[in-house]
Design a protein around this motif. Structure first.
Motif, PDB file in Angstrom:
ATOM      1  N   GLY A 302       0.486  -0.971  -0.124  1.00 24.01           N
ATOM      2  CA  GLY A 302      -0.100  -0.766   0.246  1.00 24.01           C
ATOM      3  C   GLY A 302       0.724   1.505  -0.173  1.00 24.01           C
ATOM      4  N   GLU A 303       2.109   1.465  -0.231  1.00 22.70           N
ATOM      5  CA  GLU A 303       2.598   2.416  -0.268  1.00 22.70           C
ATOM      6  C   GLU A 303       2.127   3.594  -1.558  1.00 22.70           C
ATOM      7  OE1 GLU A 303       8.001   3.230  -0.543  1.00 22.70           O
ATOM      8  OE2 GLU A 303       7.152   1.275  -0.684  1.00 22.70           O
ATOM      9  N   GLY A 304       3.088   4.962  -1.194  1.00 24.08           N
ATOM     10  CA  GLY A 304       2.566   5.738  -2.260  1.00 24.08           C
ATOM     11  C   GLY A 304       3.835   6.044  -3.335  1.00 24.08           C
ATOM     12  N   VAL A 305       3.014   6.061  -4.663  1.00 22.21           N
ATOM     13  CA  VAL A 305       4.323   7.098  -5.074  1.00 22.21           C
ATOM     14  C   VAL A 305       5.186   8.002  -5.189  1.00 22.21           C
ATOM     15  CG1 VAL A 305       4.604   6.850  -7.738  1.00 22.21           C
ATOM     16  CG2 VAL A 305       3.736   5.019  -7.001  1.00 22.21           C
ATOM     17  N   GLU A 306       6.217   7.878  -5.365  1.00 22.75           N
ATOM     18  CA  GLU A 306       6.980   9.341  -5.513  1.00 22.75           C
ATOM     19  C   GLU A 306       7.920   9.279  -6.598  1.00 22.75           C
ATOM     20  OE1 GLU A 306       8.348   9.543  -1.581  1.00 22.75           O
ATOM     21  OE2 GLU A 306       6.398   8.813  -0.321  1.00 22.75           O
ATOM     22  N   THR A 307       8.372  10.817  -6.458  1.00 19.44           N
ATOM     23  CA  THR A 307       9.390  10.981  -7.579  1.00 19.44           C
ATOM     24  C   THR A 307      10.542  11.027  -6.464  1.00 19.44           C
ATOM     25  OG1 THR A 307       7.732  11.993  -9.275  1.00 19.44           O
ATOM     26  CG2 THR A 307      10.439  12.506  -9.279  1.00 19.44           C
ATOM     27  N   VAL A 308      12.034   9.928  -7.169  1.00 20.36           N
ATOM     28  CA  VAL A 308      12.485  10.465  -6.138  1.00 20.36           C
ATOM     29  C   VAL A 308      14.402  10.413  -7.333  1.00 20.36           C
ATOM     30  CG1 VAL A 308      11.263   8.787  -4.523  1.00 20.36           C
ATOM     31  CG2 VAL A 308      13.143   7.300  -6.109  1.00 20.36           C
ATOM     32  N   PRO A 309      15.155  10.650  -6.836  1.00 15.81           N
ATOM     33  CA  PRO A 309      16.308  11.362  -7.510  1.00 15.81           C
ATOM     34  C   PRO A 309      17.079   9.390  -7.563  1.00 15.81           C
ATOM     35  CG  PRO A 309      16.884  12.083  -4.898  1.00 15.81           C
ATOM     36  CD  PRO A 309      15.307  12.083  -5.436  1.00 15.81           C
ATOM     37  N   LEU A 336      18.355  12.399 -12.550  1.00 17.44           N
ATOM     38  CA  LEU A 336      18.259  11.442 -12.891  1.00 17.44           C
ATOM     39  C   LEU A 336      16.844  11.067 -11.615  1.00 17.44           C
ATOM     40  CD1 LEU A 336      16.762   9.495 -15.735  1.00 17.44           C
ATOM     41  CD2 LEU A 336      18.501   7.967 -14.064  1.00 17.44           C
ATOM     42  N   THR A 337      15.445  10.841 -11.990  1.00 16.25           N
ATOM     43  CA  THR A 337      14.161  10.619 -11.482  1.00 16.25           C
ATOM     44  C   THR A 337      13.527   9.606 -11.738  1.00 16.25           C
ATOM     45  OG1 THR A 337      13.504  12.783 -12.007  1.00 16.25           O
ATOM     46  CG2 THR A 337      14.314  13.195 -10.376  1.00 16.25           C
ATOM     47  N   ALA A 338      12.594   9.326 -10.705  1.00 16.22           N
ATOM     48  CA  ALA A 338      11.470   8.557 -11.422  1.00 16.22           C
ATOM     49  C   ALA A 338      10.342   8.044 -10.009  1.00 16.22           C
ATOM     50  CB  ALA A 338      12.630   6.566 -11.609  1.00 16.22           C
ATOM     51  N   SER A 339       9.693   7.643 -11.141  1.00 15.07           N
ATOM     52  CA  SER A 339       8.187   7.856 -10.080  1.00 15.07           C
ATOM     53  C   SER A 339       7.916   6.502  -9.452  1.00 15.07           C
ATOM     54  CB  SER A 339       6.831   8.465 -10.590  1.00 15.07           C
ATOM     55  OG  SER A 339       7.151  10.230 -11.260  1.00 15.07           O
ATOM     56  N   VAL A 340       8.644   6.484  -7.844  1.00 10.59           N
ATOM     57  CA  VAL A 340       8.448   5.580  -8.136  1.00 10.59           C
ATOM     58  C   VAL A 340       7.664   4.795  -6.149  1.00 10.59           C
ATOM     59  CG1 VAL A 340       9.957   3.893  -9.147  1.00 10.59           C
ATOM     60  CG2 VAL A 340      10.581   4.791  -7.457  1.00 10.59           C
ATOM     61  N   ARG A 341       7.515   3.325  -5.990  1.00 10.15           N
ATOM     62  CA  ARG A 341       7.440   4.315  -4.152  1.00 10.15           C
ATOM     63  C   ARG A 341       8.508   3.361  -4.407  1.00 10.15           C
ATOM     64  NH1 ARG A 341       3.059   1.833  -7.049  1.00 10.15           N
ATOM     65  NH2 ARG A 341       3.789  -1.255  -7.942  1.00 10.15           N
ATOM     66  N   PRO A 342       9.631   4.111  -3.541  1.00 11.95           N
ATOM     67  CA  PRO A 342      10.693   4.312  -2.561  1.00 11.95           C
ATOM     68  C   PRO A 342      11.521   2.884  -1.655  1.00 11.95           C
ATOM     69  CG  PRO A 342       9.958   6.163  -2.467  1.00 11.95           C
ATOM     70  CD  PRO A 342       9.072   5.420  -2.623  1.00 11.95           C
ATOM     71  N   ASN A 343      10.165   3.125  -0.856  1.00 12.27           N
ATOM     72  CA  ASN A 343      10.561   1.341   0.176  1.00 12.27           C
ATOM     73  C   ASN A 343      10.578   0.713  -1.054  1.00 12.27           C
ATOM     74  OD1 ASN A 343      10.693   2.949   2.167  1.00 12.27           O
ATOM     75  ND2 ASN A 343       8.901   2.578   2.794  1.00 12.27           N
ATOM     76  N   SER A 344       9.701  -0.278  -1.809  1.00  8.05           N
ATOM     77  CA  SER A 344       9.151  -1.806  -2.308  1.00  8.05           C
ATOM     78  C   SER A 344      10.467  -1.770  -3.523  1.00  8.05           C
ATOM     79  CB  SER A 344       8.300  -1.122  -3.239  1.00  8.05           C
ATOM     80  OG  SER A 344       7.056  -1.453  -2.495  1.00  8.05           O
ATOM     81  N   LEU A 345      11.128  -0.048  -3.919  1.00  8.78           N
ATOM     82  CA  LEU A 345      12.102  -0.254  -4.957  1.00  8.78           C
ATOM     83  C   LEU A 345      14.195  -0.595  -4.275  1.00  8.78           C
ATOM     84  CD1 LEU A 345      13.497   0.359  -7.451  1.00  8.78           C
ATOM     85  CD2 LEU A 345      13.503   2.503  -7.900  1.00  8.78           C
ATOM     86  N   LYS A 346      13.407   0.165  -3.108  1.00 13.64           N
ATOM     87  CA  LYS A 346      14.991  -0.365  -1.695  1.00 13.64           C
ATOM     88  C   LYS A 346      14.849  -1.869  -2.362  1.00 13.64           C
ATOM     89  CE  LYS A 346      15.174   4.294  -0.182  1.00 13.64           C
ATOM     90  NZ  LYS A 346      15.423   4.769   1.447  1.00 13.64           N
ATOM     91  N   ARG A 445      13.890  -2.247 -15.507  1.00 10.99           N
ATOM     92  CA  ARG A 445      13.365  -1.879 -16.375  1.00 10.99           C
ATOM     93  C   ARG A 445      11.703  -0.790 -15.617  1.00 10.99           C
ATOM     94  NH1 ARG A 445      15.071  -5.615 -20.189  1.00 10.99           N
ATOM     95  NH2 ARG A 445      16.698  -4.444 -21.519  1.00 10.99           N
ATOM     96  N   LEU A 446      12.128   0.080 -15.238  1.00 14.19           N
ATOM     97  CA  LEU A 446      10.586   0.768 -15.163  1.00 14.19           C
ATOM     98  C   LEU A 446      10.124   1.715 -15.994  1.00 14.19           C
ATOM     99  CD1 LEU A 446      12.473   1.448 -11.252  1.00 14.19           C
ATOM    100  CD2 LEU A 446      11.323  -0.034 -12.066  1.00 14.19           C
ATOM    101  N   PRO A 447       8.844   2.228 -16.748  1.00  9.19           N
ATOM    102  CA  PRO A 447       8.307   3.128 -17.340  1.00  9.19           C
ATOM    103  C   PRO A 447       8.824   4.003 -16.125  1.00  9.19           C
ATOM    104  CG  PRO A 447       6.298   1.907 -15.949  1.00  9.19           C
ATOM    105  CD  PRO A 447       7.916   1.557 -15.495  1.00  9.19           C
ATOM    106  N   GLY A 448       7.731   5.311 -17.540  1.00  6.27           N
ATOM    107  CA  GLY A 448       8.340   6.671 -17.545  1.00  6.27           C
ATOM    108  C   GLY A 448       7.739   7.611 -16.307  1.00  6.27           C
TER     109      GLY A 448
END
Length: 448
Positions: A302-309, A336-346, A445-448
């Protein structure tokens, strides 16, 4: 050599040439029959009506010209020609002039519609025995007809509407305007319907990537609204399931960690022996396994999406591998940034980088923007790698490729499965390939 096109190949050729979008196909379904009907009606009009009227007009004009020529030949004097020209002007709207000693021009410009020239030429040839010449293109409002006589050339300028049905272009204009109007109306209505489907597809894609869609409302045709209502109902059921699973996992995590903490405390207070040391290692391994199981089952959480470096995020994740003794190099653009769920991507990148740290000494993490949009993160190591035919097997949950890479004793085979699950949850993917460093390359690979 003559090539023959088989029916199956012809069908494939037609399919490839058809529009691929719903808007294009719907427009084709509506516009093509209308266009075919308009062309058929126009063709029938010109072939059956306009050509017949033009032929009758041409025959009438040819008869008047033949009368003038025959009347002049009966009395080839200037006075006789003046009387004939005066009568033709008053009764037939024909302007006549006599060019003494002249001959007919050579060649003529063809009319836009060949049927005009054919009809007039056929009518004049049927009524006049002398050589003649005509031009339907030089003067917009007149037809120029010239007849050769022994004394010279008789020139007749006739109004264009006496030889041609001049209202044909108005019919064509109305048909064209009607087609354009119908096309515009079709585009307007089809676009509104397609827009509703596009909004539904966008909402489904956003929800699939873990983004909330609070402002989505069913619109469009009844069938599209039914599909949208079904999507909202499915979204509510999935969200309810995720909330229940998150609450259950939180409770299970608490319930499992409480006895583990008590056991660790009791072992810490117990007299250190060889046996208690082995029990501590078993408890540590059990705690690590529980953490991996919960991480795999928790999914997005349920983590929200954020734009992170990305560079900062990768450097934070790489600290664990550096503490484990691996040499990690990070290459990425600072902006370079991406709109992701930071904790999940970490969690996903941590699994990939720590996996590389276990099997290799040098790790290179590269992040860059993709040409087609989105970002790409490469994790390379110099370890033993994995056989190419076992790449997909490595992503299976609880899979441990011991014979290919010396699997970490604490691992339960969930690292790559968690990484791929996280990437696909973002709308991307994780793939494996041979690294230029000699080991394994994991590509995120992550979408824009």
């Amino acid at each position: 050599m003559r090539l023959r096109l088989s029916p199956a190949r012809f069908q494939r050729l037609i399919k490839r040439s058809l529009p691929t979008t719903l808007f294009g196909r719907s427009l084709l379904i509506i516009i093509l029959p209308v266009a075919v009907m308009q062309v058929a009606v126009t063709w029938v009009f010109f072939d059956a009506h306009w050509q017949a009227v033009t032929s009758r007009l041409s025959e009438g004009l040819a008869g008047d010209v033949a009368w003038a020529v025959e009347s002049y030949q009966d009395d080839p004097t200037p006075e006789s020609f003046a009387r004939i020209a005066n009568r033709a002007e008053r009764s037939m709207s024909l302007s006549m002039a006599f060019q003494t000693g002249r001959t007919l021009p050579v060649g003529r410009r063809p009319a836009l519609f060949a049927v005009v020239d054919r009809s007039l030429e056929k009518a004049l040839a049927g009524r006049i025995d002398e050589p003649f010449w005509f031009d339907t293109t030089r003067y917009p409002a007149y037809v120029d007809i010239r007849v050769q006589t022994p004394q010279g050339v008789m020139r007749v300028l006739a109004p264009r509407d006496r030889a041609i049905a001049t209202q044909g272009h108005i019919f064509v204009l109305w048909m064209t305007v009607a087609t354009l109007l119908l096309t515009a109306i079709s585009i307007l209505f089809i676009r509104n319907q397609v827009r509703a489907i596009e909004r539904l597809a966008s909402a489904a894609d956003d929800f699939g990537r873990g983004m909330d869609v609070p402002f989505f409302k069913p619109t469009g045709a009844r069938e599209v609204r039914q599909a949208a209502q079904a999507f909202l109902a499915m979204k509510a059921r999935i969200q309810r399931h995720l909330d229940q699973r998150t609450a259950l996992l939180a409770s299970v995590s608490h319930d499992l960690r409480t006895p583990l903490t008590r056991l660790k405390l009791e072992l810490a207070l117990a007299e250190p022996t060889k046996r208690t040391g082995e029990m501590k290692r078993d408890l540590s391994e059990m705690e690590h396994m529980i953490d991996e199981y919960l991480a795999f089952a928790r999914g997005e959480g349920g983590e929200g999406v954020e734009t992170v470096p990305l560079k900062t995020l990768i450097e934070e994740v790489s600290e664990g591998a550096v503490r484990a003794g691996a040499q990690v190099s990070v290459t990425a653009e600072p902006d370079l940034t991406a709109s992701v769920r930071p904790n999940s991507l970490k969690r996903a990148l941590s699994n990939l980088i720590m996996n590389a740290a276990v099997h290799g000494e040098h790790i290179l993490v590269t992040a860059a923007a993709r040409a087609g949009g989105g970002v790409e993160i490469l994790v390379d190591d110099d370890g033993p790698g994995i056989p190419e035919d076992r790449y997909e097997e490595a992503f299976k949950a609880f899979s441990r490729l011991d014979e290919s890479r010396n699997q970490n004793d604490k691992g339960v085979g969930l690292g790559l499965a968690i990484a791929r699950d996280v990437a696909r949850g973002h709308g991307g993917d994780v793939t494996l390939s041979r690294s230029p460093m000699g080991g394994l390359r994991a590509t995120v690979r992550l979408p824009g």
